[in-house]
Structure formats: C-alpha cells, structure tokens
Design a protein around this motif. Structure first.
Motif, PDB file in Angstrom:
ATOM      1  N   GLN A 133       0.841  -1.206   0.000  1.00 36.09           N
ATOM      2  CA  GLN A 133       0.000   0.000   0.000  1.00 36.09           C
ATOM      3  C   GLN A 133       0.876   1.256   0.000  1.00 36.09           C
ATOM      4  O   GLN A 133       0.569   2.244  -0.681  1.00 36.09           O
ATOM      5  CB  GLN A 133      -0.919  -0.002   1.226  1.00 36.09           C
ATOM      6  N   ALA A 134       1.989   1.209   0.749  1.00 39.71           N
ATOM      7  CA  ALA A 134       2.887   2.373   0.813  1.00 39.71           C
ATOM      8  C   ALA A 134       3.445   2.688  -0.569  1.00 39.71           C
ATOM      9  O   ALA A 134       3.558   3.860  -0.950  1.00 39.71           O
ATOM     10  CB  ALA A 134       4.020   2.093   1.807  1.00 39.71           C
ATOM     11  N   LEU A 135       3.771   1.653  -1.327  1.00 35.08           N
ATOM     12  CA  LEU A 135       4.302   1.863  -2.683  1.00 35.08           C
ATOM     13  C   LEU A 135       3.227   2.449  -3.596  1.00 35.08           C
ATOM     14  O   LEU A 135       3.481   3.389  -4.361  1.00 35.08           O
ATOM     15  CB  LEU A 135       4.815   0.535  -3.253  1.00 35.08           C
ATOM     16  N   ILE A 136       2.013   1.903  -3.490  1.00 36.05           N
ATOM     17  CA  ILE A 136       0.908   2.401  -4.326  1.00 36.05           C
ATOM     18  C   ILE A 136       0.650   3.877  -4.031  1.00 36.05           C
ATOM     19  O   ILE A 136       0.488   4.694  -4.936  1.00 36.05           O
ATOM     20  CB  ILE A 136      -0.373   1.568  -4.070  1.00 36.05           C
ATOM     21  N   ASP A 137       0.666   4.220  -2.731  1.00 39.52           N
ATOM     22  CA  ASP A 137       0.374   5.592  -2.318  1.00 39.52           C
ATOM     23  C   ASP A 137       1.395   6.592  -2.880  1.00 39.52           C
ATOM     24  O   ASP A 137       1.102   7.773  -3.027  1.00 39.52           O
ATOM     25  CB  ASP A 137       0.344   5.700  -0.781  1.00 39.52           C
ATOM     26  N   ARG A 138       2.602   6.103  -3.137  1.00 40.91           N
ATOM     27  CA  ARG A 138       3.637   6.998  -3.663  1.00 40.91           C
ATOM     28  C   ARG A 138       3.751   6.913  -5.175  1.00 40.91           C
ATOM     29  O   ARG A 138       4.677   7.475  -5.769  1.00 40.91           O
ATOM     30  CB  ARG A 138       4.976   6.661  -3.016  1.00 40.91           C
ATOM     31  N   GLY A 139       2.875   6.186  -5.762  1.00 42.69           N
ATOM     32  CA  GLY A 139       2.885   6.083  -7.227  1.00 42.69           C
ATOM     33  C   GLY A 139       4.059   5.284  -7.763  1.00 42.69           C
ATOM     34  O   GLY A 139       4.443   5.426  -8.922  1.00 42.69           O
ATOM     35  N   ILE A 140       4.656   4.485  -6.904  1.00 41.64           N
ATOM     36  CA  ILE A 140       5.779   3.647  -7.354  1.00 41.64           C
ATOM     37  C   ILE A 140       5.190   2.380  -7.988  1.00 41.64           C
ATOM     38  O   ILE A 140       4.355   1.707  -7.384  1.00 41.64           O
ATOM     39  CB  ILE A 140       6.694   3.295  -6.164  1.00 41.64           C
ATOM     40  N   VAL A 141       5.599   2.101  -9.195  1.00 46.26           N
ATOM     41  CA  VAL A 141       5.010   0.967  -9.913  1.00 46.26           C
ATOM     42  C   VAL A 141       5.795  -0.317  -9.628  1.00 46.26           C
ATOM     43  O   VAL A 141       6.978  -0.426  -9.960  1.00 46.26           O
ATOM     44  CB  VAL A 141       4.977   1.248 -11.437  1.00 46.26           C
ATOM     45  N   MET A 142       5.125  -1.237  -9.010  1.00 40.21           N
ATOM     46  CA  MET A 142       5.772  -2.513  -8.685  1.00 40.21           C
ATOM     47  C   MET A 142       5.970  -3.328  -9.960  1.00 40.21           C
ATOM     48  O   MET A 142       5.105  -3.374 -10.827  1.00 40.21           O
ATOM     49  CB  MET A 142       4.910  -3.298  -7.699  1.00 40.21           C
ATOM     50  N   GLY A 143       7.116  -3.954 -10.064  1.00 36.83           N
ATOM     51  CA  GLY A 143       7.422  -4.741 -11.253  1.00 36.83           C
ATOM     52  C   GLY A 143       8.204  -3.915 -12.270  1.00 36.83           C
ATOM     53  O   GLY A 143       8.866  -4.458 -13.142  1.00 36.83           O
ATOM     54  N   ARG A 144       8.115  -2.575 -12.134  1.00 40.03           N
ATOM     55  CA  ARG A 144       8.880  -1.702 -13.040  1.00 40.03           C
ATOM     56  C   ARG A 144       9.915  -0.904 -12.237  1.00 40.03           C
ATOM     57  O   ARG A 144      11.115  -1.070 -12.401  1.00 40.03           O
ATOM     58  CB  ARG A 144       7.929  -0.742 -13.754  1.00 40.03           C
ATOM     59  N   ASP A 145       9.415  -0.077 -11.286  1.00 37.99           N
ATOM     60  CA  ASP A 145      10.318   0.746 -10.479  1.00 37.99           C
ATOM     61  C   ASP A 145      10.991  -0.066  -9.376  1.00 37.99           C
ATOM     62  O   ASP A 145      12.142   0.161  -9.021  1.00 37.99           O
ATOM     63  CB  ASP A 145       9.542   1.898  -9.823  1.00 37.99           C
ATOM     64  N   ILE A 146      10.232  -0.966  -8.829  1.00 42.14           N
ATOM     65  CA  ILE A 146      10.757  -1.781  -7.729  1.00 42.14           C
ATOM     66  C   ILE A 146      10.060  -3.148  -7.783  1.00 42.14           C
ATOM     67  O   ILE A 146       8.889  -3.233  -8.183  1.00 42.14           O
ATOM     68  CB  ILE A 146      10.531  -1.084  -6.356  1.00 42.14           C
ATOM     69  N   SER A 147      10.806  -4.177  -7.431  1.00 35.78           N
ATOM     70  CA  SER A 147      10.211  -5.522  -7.425  1.00 35.78           C
ATOM     71  C   SER A 147       9.854  -5.907  -5.998  1.00 35.78           C
ATOM     72  O   SER A 147      10.611  -5.626  -5.063  1.00 35.78           O
ATOM     73  CB  SER A 147      11.194  -6.537  -8.007  1.00 35.78           C
ATOM     74  N   VAL A 148       8.708  -6.546  -5.853  1.00 35.04           N
ATOM     75  CA  VAL A 148       8.240  -6.922  -4.513  1.00 35.04           C
ATOM     76  C   VAL A 148       7.801  -8.384  -4.495  1.00 35.04           C
ATOM     77  O   VAL A 148       7.066  -8.831  -5.387  1.00 35.04           O
ATOM     78  CB  VAL A 148       7.046  -6.033  -4.076  1.00 35.04           C
ATOM     79  N   ILE A 149       8.265  -9.106  -3.493  1.00 33.33           N
ATOM     80  CA  ILE A 149       7.781 -10.470  -3.257  1.00 33.33           C
ATOM     81  C   ILE A 149       7.305 -10.540  -1.814  1.00 33.33           C
ATOM     82  O   ILE A 149       8.014 -10.109  -0.888  1.00 33.33           O
ATOM     83  CB  ILE A 149       8.885 -11.529  -3.504  1.00 33.33           C
ATOM     84  N   VAL A 150       6.102 -11.007  -1.612  1.00 33.03           N
ATOM     85  CA  VAL A 150       5.546 -11.093  -0.269  1.00 33.03           C
ATOM     86  C   VAL A 150       5.354 -12.563   0.104  1.00 33.03           C
ATOM     87  O   VAL A 150       4.709 -13.322  -0.626  1.00 33.03           O
ATOM     88  CB  VAL A 150       4.190 -10.356  -0.167  1.00 33.03           C
ATOM     89  N   TYR A 151       5.934 -12.924   1.242  1.00 31.24           N
ATOM     90  CA  TYR A 151       5.750 -14.283   1.754  1.00 31.24           C
ATOM     91  C   TYR A 151       4.291 -14.449   2.168  1.00 31.24           C
ATOM     92  O   TYR A 151       3.743 -13.608   2.855  1.00 31.24           O
ATOM     93  CB  TYR A 151       6.664 -14.505   2.969  1.00 31.24           C
ATOM     94  N   ASP A 152       3.658 -15.486   1.696  1.00 30.89           N
ATOM     95  CA  ASP A 152       2.235 -15.785   1.949  1.00 30.89           C
ATOM     96  C   ASP A 152       1.284 -14.935   1.099  1.00 30.89           C
ATOM     97  O   ASP A 152       0.067 -15.067   1.214  1.00 30.89           O
ATOM     98  CB  ASP A 152       1.837 -15.605   3.421  1.00 30.89           C
ATOM     99  N   GLY A 153       1.840 -14.052   0.288  1.00 22.37           N
ATOM    100  CA  GLY A 153       0.992 -13.286  -0.631  1.00 22.37           C
ATOM    101  C   GLY A 153       0.064 -12.320   0.072  1.00 22.37           C
ATOM    102  O   GLY A 153       0.209 -12.026   1.254  1.00 22.37           O
ATOM    103  N   ILE A 154      -0.861 -11.806  -0.704  1.00 21.11           N
ATOM    104  CA  ILE A 154      -1.819 -10.861  -0.152  1.00 21.11           C
ATOM    105  C   ILE A 154      -3.154 -11.582  -0.039  1.00 21.11           C
ATOM    106  O   ILE A 154      -3.706 -12.044  -1.032  1.00 21.11           O
ATOM    107  CB  ILE A 154      -1.962  -9.635  -1.089  1.00 21.11           C
ATOM    108  N   PRO A 155      -3.679 -11.702   1.165  1.00 22.33           N
ATOM    109  CA  PRO A 155      -4.941 -12.435   1.361  1.00 22.33           C
ATOM    110  C   PRO A 155      -6.079 -11.820   0.559  1.00 22.33           C
ATOM    111  O   PRO A 155      -6.100 -10.599   0.355  1.00 22.33           O
ATOM    112  CB  PRO A 155      -5.190 -12.309   2.860  1.00 22.33           C
TER     113      PRO A 155
END
Length: 340
Positions: free
Chosen positions: A256-278
């Motif tokens: 959510q913090a990345l979305i709020d700052r307009g940072i595009v996941m997969g392009r600007d920064i890569s993110v992997i979350v253990y257990d995913g997002i429920p």
DNA sequence: AAACTGATCTGGCAGCACAT
DNA sequence: ATGTGCTGCCAGATCAGTTT
C-alpha cells in the motif's frame, strides 16, 4: 431428551441404545435403525459433560491464542483454523479457541488441561525459544506445534520449509538481475521469521551478495508496521531495487505504501511477499509475486489429522513431524532490475 | 452365536449426619 | 459454628455377564 428417556421410549436398556448409536456390532441392524430413527425424531443429543466423564475425553482440541488486534485480522491464520475445523468435524471433535493475554497464556493452558476441556492443543505461531512447548512437553499433554522451535526433534509439529521459501524469493530476484534486495521481516523471536531471515541471508550469500544492514528492517505483524517499514526504506539515501516482505500482514502495508507513492511494482521496484496478499484485503485485484504454501485450508486439514494421531498415540514421532515445501507463485510485482 | 442387559465405573459436587 | 467423611447423583460407556 437424555439416554434414559430415549431408551425408555424404545423399551430398550440404556446399554443397547448407547451401543446402537455408537456402532457396536452386537446390536441387530433392525434395532440400530429403530434407535437412530427415534433419536432423530425425539431430538436426542448426548450430554457432552456426561460423555466426557464416561470416556475421559473432551472431544475437543484447544488453541490458546494471545489475540491482539493484528492477529484477529490475520486471514491466513483464520484459513488454517477453518481447515482444522473441517478436518476435525468428521470425528465430532470441536476446536476451541481460547483468547489469552500474553502474560496469562500459560495459565490458560493450565486451566484447559486441568479442567479437561480439551484432549490436546495446537500451538500456533511458535517462537524460537517457546515456553509453551516446554510447558506442554513437561506436562505430558498431547499437542501439535504449528511451526518449529530452535530444538524441535522431540515433539510433533507441522511446518513449512521457511528457509527454502526465502531462498526461492532471493534466487528469483537475482535471476532478474537484482542485487540490491531489501528485506522487511517480523520479530526474529518468531520461529518462522527467524528461519525466513536465515533463508534470505543464505540466498544472498549463495549469490555472492553482501546484504546491507540499511535495507534490513524489522516490522511488527501488522499492516501499519509494514507500511511504516516501507516508508522508512523509501527514505534511505540509496534505494533497493527489490524488497521481500516475510509475512502477509506487513506485506499488505508495504504494498500500500508503494501504491500511495505512485511507485510501480514490477517496473520501479520488485516486490515479493511471503504468503501473498490475502483475498480479503483491498489490494485483492493485484497479482503479487508470492512465496506460497499449499492452500491454508489443506494445511489445517493435515494438522487436524496429525493432532488426532498424536492423541491416539499410535504413530512413531517421525510420522508426526511434517515439513512441506513452499512454492513461488509468479505475479506482476517483480521484473527485471531497472538499473541494468 | 447373536442380541441384549444389569452393575459398575468415570470426577466433581451437593447434601447430610456426625464430631469437634 | 466449623470441620470431616460418607452417600448419592449426574448421563453416559463398558465389563461381564444372561437370555433368546
């Protein structure tokens, strides 16, 4: 309607009625059907207190859980609970969740044991050093740990290979060209966090990358902590190109913090979350690259089988220690390193 | 042999008689 | 007045039989 009244209405002894309902072979099928039908129409329900008294069993499994605001909202845990419930239902065993304060947790175990409200326990969210495990082992009470501890060779547990899961995440990011990989983790007192952290370090080491302490952040097991940790990370003078979050609660906040700052996941920064997002969060439409464990529902059902085997005491310990392998579920939140 | 049953047991507790 | 020890009760399960 109790057993006495039911047997009187059928002109049978309490013994025969009891045996007919409990599947004994020395009751004729005709009588059994007659008893079952009468029990149904008259609304007979065995008195559980009397049953426990006669059998010396409670037909219930306990989970003592120090419920905090964040814990209640952990959907992954609730999915496991749902699976355990499903798994115990065919044997008519209830799952009792007792809420306890952190301080009074051992007292709750003590009360439930001595009042014989449960036949055994499932100990969730184990710690590296876990006094609950020590206590239950010493008391000789049947239990199944959901997660291991520092020394877990001599009690039954169900767990995932947490270290391997983190290695999977690091390896994937390294293949995508990342070398600046941050890691947001829960308190390392939690065994899962400790092992996932070790996996992160091993993955980095195997790739010949020295982890930067600046990019290692501890967050609480809560969405807001994950959010705050990501904010902290984004305030660093040098930004990482990828982030791994070791649990789904903090993961939701971090994303959510990345979305709020307009940072595009997969392009600007890569993110992997253990257990995913429920699926119950507002981020549910997104395909988060995740380390996943076979469905939590199935996990719960496996644990239900295991705890019943522990109570039956008919299995060697080696059969009661189950380690499952996590998998990487690709999503659209990771991609090639932008600095390449 | 199959189908059925009386007696006894389970742990905690209330109620009671009797002792101090 | 307070304490002690005994009995019976709860509602089932099960042992050790008996009846058909």
């Amino acid at each position: 309607m109790d057993l006495k009244a039911l047997s009187a209405s059928l002109n049978l002894s309490m013994t025969t009625v009891s045996r007919a309902l409990n599947g004994y072979s020395d009751v004729s099928e005709k009588t059994r059907q007659r008893v079952i039908e009468a029990a149904r129409t008259l609304g007979y329900q065995p008195n559980s207190v009397a049953r426990n008294l006669a059998l010396g069993r409670a037909n219930a499994i306990g989970i003592v859980y120090p419920l905090e605001a964040g814990d209640v909202a952990d959907p992954r845990f609730l999915e496991v609970v749902s699976g355990i419930t499903e798994g115990l239902a065919p044997a008519n065993i209830d799952l009792l969740i007792a809420s306890a304060s952190h301080k009074g947790e051992l007292d709750s175990y003590d009360r439930m044991i001595h009042s014989r409200r449960v036949d055994g326990f499932i100990v969730a969210r184990t710690l590296v050093q876990d006094e609950r495990i020590d206590y239950l082992r010493q008391a000789g009470v049947p239990f199944l740990a959901y997660g291991r501890t520092a020394k877990s060779d001599d009690y039954p547990w169900f767990d995932f290979d947490n270290e391997a899961g983190s290695v999977l995440a690091v390896e994937r990011l390294v293949r995508l060209g990342h070398r600046h990989i941050a890691y947001i983790h829960a308190s390392l007192h939690y065994n899962f966090a400790h092992q996932r952290h070790a996996g992160y370090l091993r993955g980095m080491h195997d790739a010949g990358i020295a982890p930067q302490t600046d990019w290692l952040l501890q967050a609480g097991l809560a969405r807001c902590s994950g959010y705050a940790a990501m904010e902290q990370l984004l305030a660093r003078p040098v930004l990482p190109t990828a982030v791994i979050v070791d649990n789904n609660l903090a993961g939701v906040g971090a994303v959510q913090a990345l979305i709020d700052r307009g940072i595009v996941m997969g392009r600007d920064i890569s993110v992997i979350v253990y257990d995913g997002i429920p699926p119950d969060t507002l981020l549910m439409g997104r395909q988060i690259t995740s380390i996943i464990q076979p469905t939590q529902q199935r996990t719960g059902e496996r644990m239900a089988t295991l705890i019943q085997q522990v109570i039956a005491n008919a299995m060697p310990l080696s059969e009661l220690q189950m380690l499952c392998q996590p998998e990487l579920l690709p999503g659209d939140t990771d991609g090639p390193c932008p600095r390449h």
